[in-house]
Design an enzyme around this catalytic site. Structure first.
Site, mmCIF file in Angstrom:
data_model
loop_
_atom_site.group_PDB
_atom_site.id
_atom_site.type_symbol
_atom_site.label_atom_id
_atom_site.label_comp_id
_atom_site.label_asym_id
_atom_site.label_seq_id
_atom_site.Cartn_x
_atom_site.Cartn_y
_atom_site.Cartn_z
ATOM 1 N N THR A 152 0.901 -1.158 0.000
ATOM 2 C CA THR A 152 0.000 0.000 0.000
ATOM 3 C C THR A 152 0.934 1.201 0.000
ATOM 4 O O THR A 152 2.042 1.112 0.551
ATOM 5 C CB THR A 152 -0.924 0.047 1.234
ATOM 6 O OG1 THR A 152 -0.121 0.220 2.394
ATOM 7 C CG2 THR A 152 -1.776 -1.207 1.384
ATOM 8 N N HIS A 153 0.529 2.274 -0.623
ATOM 9 C CA HIS A 153 1.404 3.457 -0.801
ATOM 10 C C HIS A 153 2.712 3.061 -1.486
ATOM 11 O O HIS A 153 3.736 3.675 -1.276
ATOM 12 C CB HIS A 153 1.729 4.135 0.527
ATOM 13 C CG HIS A 153 0.526 4.428 1.372
ATOM 14 N ND1 HIS A 153 -0.089 5.658 1.391
ATOM 15 C CD2 HIS A 153 -0.193 3.641 2.208
ATOM 16 C CE1 HIS A 153 -1.120 5.621 2.210
ATOM 17 N NE2 HIS A 153 -1.220 4.398 2.717
ATOM 18 N N SER A 274 17.387 -3.709 -28.145
ATOM 19 C CA SER A 274 17.849 -2.339 -28.357
ATOM 20 C C SER A 274 18.829 -2.343 -29.512
ATOM 21 O O SER A 274 19.558 -3.319 -29.716
ATOM 22 C CB SER A 274 18.540 -1.847 -27.082
ATOM 23 O OG SER A 274 19.492 -0.853 -27.394
ATOM 24 N N LYS A 280 19.753 -5.781 -23.878
ATOM 25 C CA LYS A 280 18.425 -5.302 -23.502
ATOM 26 C C LYS A 280 17.296 -6.232 -23.921
ATOM 27 O O LYS A 280 17.334 -6.869 -24.969
ATOM 28 C CB LYS A 280 18.155 -3.914 -24.126
ATOM 29 C CG LYS A 280 18.912 -2.776 -23.509
ATOM 30 C CD LYS A 280 18.614 -2.508 -22.037
ATOM 31 C CE LYS A 280 17.247 -1.927 -21.781
ATOM 32 N NZ LYS A 280 17.134 -0.535 -22.221
#
Ligand code: ARG
Length: 462
Positions: A152-153, A274, A280
């Site tokens: 939460t948060h 990439s 990547k």
């Protein structure tokens, strides 16, 4: 440019006017719906004696031929799809083509086409939503006991399981299904036969065309039928809602597939590389879904803005209701398929997920709950556990590492029997309230979800 009007005009319209007003390229999206609507109209005109049976058959055969030919034979130097089909029909059946437009207008025609289009699109959407829900149900069971953090948060809160998390997305999609079903019903009424705005003096049968086209009934007021676009706004709202939830799943996949989390690895088939950094593996599809959600929300705002304060009766403004509709429908269908693909082919690093819960103090609530079961008021228990957390932090310890001696030293009032609840796995096993991630509660939730999923349509909540 060929037109369905012009008798009263001495001069041709400016080229820019033609270009600015043309919708043929967008309209090609629903060329089939326009044909189907015309077939129903022609049949009804014949049955009512507005035109002869022979004329109606010629018109219907001509429309059928256009259908077989496909859109490639339709002229493009026209204003819209209605013109294109009438012009092509004239090329095939001759002058009788001019009788098709008896007792109708492009205003009821375009509203009919859009509703038929939406009808078909929603059936496809239902299917895609159900498929994604099916996957979430399967993975919800598969990962029922796989520990992961709950936030939460965006701060560690309490341990949950991956199955529990995936099922939260299942229920979000379920609500979209219910909304879309409601929209399907609301949109399923026929404007055909309302003509320009005020009906017609011909003895038409609106019930017959409504029935043939699969609508529930004709819309009772011709002015309303030709002015209403609320069903498109509803559709755009449903699309925006689905995209918003898919963007939340996408954001999780972006975040969790990064090295900092390392919870999930997306498959080669849904990631890109990439051009400069060979190592990547980019979650582009999830990023694009997240990004395009903005446009799908904007599509709803676009039409709502067009409709605001628009007087009743057809207004040309509403020609532009279709690009946002086609765009949102296309995007939302692709996005559902892509989320399905990403989840279906994802590899979850369950080990890392469960390890990441270790030491994050997220079983503190369980400790407070335990103390409360021994008769300590919860508020006081909360404070005692706060003391335990502080004591651990000061000593560089985590909750799971506490033993009886250390606990006594930090918080003498907390009994050693409390230690049993500090392990994340134990924490989950104890949370068995309805809707919680405990194994039995989750089993009930999974069965509830599957029951609804197996029922016709999107079922009922009970
Ligand atoms: N292209 C128009 C639209 O989409 C069709 C209806 C045109 N009607 C009219 N009276 N100009 O709204």
């Amino acid at each position: 440019m060929r037109k369905l009007w012009g008798g009263a005009f001495a001069e041709d319209t400016d080229g820019l006017v033609n270009r600015f007003g043309q919708s043929i390229h967008t309209d090609l999206h629903f060329w089939q719906e326009d044909l189907i609507g015309s077939v129903a109209h022609a049949r009804m005109l014949g049955a009512q004696g507005v035109i002869t049976h022979e004329e109606a058959s010629v018109l219907m055969r001509g429309l059928e031929q256009i259908h077989e030919e496909g859109p490639k034979n339709l002229p493009q130097d026209v204003e819209d799809i209605h013109t294109a089909i009438e012009v092509r029909l004239g090329e095939i059946v001759g002058e009788v083509a001019g009788k098709l437009h008896t007792a109708r207008s492009r205003n009821d025609q375009v509203a009919t086409d859009t509703r038929l289009y939406l009808h078909n699109e929603l059936i496809e959407l239902f299917d895609l939503l159900k498929k994604l829900q099916g996957l979430l149900l399967d993975q919800g069971s598969q990962f029922r006991d796989a520990l992961m953090p709950g936030w939460t948060h965006q701060q560690r809160a309490q341990p949950i399981t991956l199955g529990f998390h995936l099922m939260a997305h299942f229920w979000a999609l379920q609500r979209h299904g219910w909304r879309a079903e409601r929209l399907f019903e609301l949109a399923n009424y026929s404007p055909l036969g309302s003509a320009a705005l005020a009906g017609t003096s011909f003895p038409i049968d609106r019930e017959a065309t409504a029935h043939e086209l699969g609508f529930i009934a004709p819309i009772p007021n011709a002015l309303d039928a030709t002015s209403d676009r609320s069903y498109i706004m509803d559709a755009l709202h449903v699309c925006a809602g689905i995209m918003i939830d898919l963007s939340r799943i996408s954001q999780e996949l972006v975040l969790w597939s990064g090295r900092e989390f390392g919870f999930v690895s997306l498959s080669d088939g849904v990631t890109t590389g990439s051009s400069i950094m060979p190592q990547k593996r980019n979650p582009d599809m999830a990023e694009l879904i997240r990004g395009r959600t903005g446009r799908v929300i904007a599509n709803w705002v676009t039409l709502a803005t067009t409709m605001k304060a628009l007087p009743l009766g057809y207004n040309r403004d509403t020609q532009d209701d279709k690009p946002p509709l086609f765009d949102s429908m296309g995007k939302v269908k692709d996005a559902i398929k892509l989320v399905h693909l990403m989840l279906e082919s994802a590899t979850w690093n369950l080990e890392r997920m469960s390890q990441s819960v270790w030491g994050d103090f997220s079983t503190a609530t369980d400790l407070a709950d335990f103390l409360a079961t021994t008769g300590v008021p919860f508020r006081h228990a909360h404070e005692m556990v706060g003391q335990v957390v502080r004591g651990c932090l000061e000593r560089g310890l985590v909750l799971e590492e506490l033993d009886a001696a250390r606990l006594r030293e930090i918080a003498p009032d907390v009994p050693a029997s409390a230690l049993s609840v500090l392990k994340p796995g134990e924490s989950i096993r104890r949370r068995e309230s309805l809707g919680a991630p405990g194994p039995n509660a989750m089993q009930r939730q999974l069965e509830h979800g599957r029951r609804i999923w197996e029922s016709a349509g999107f079922g009922k909540i009970a």
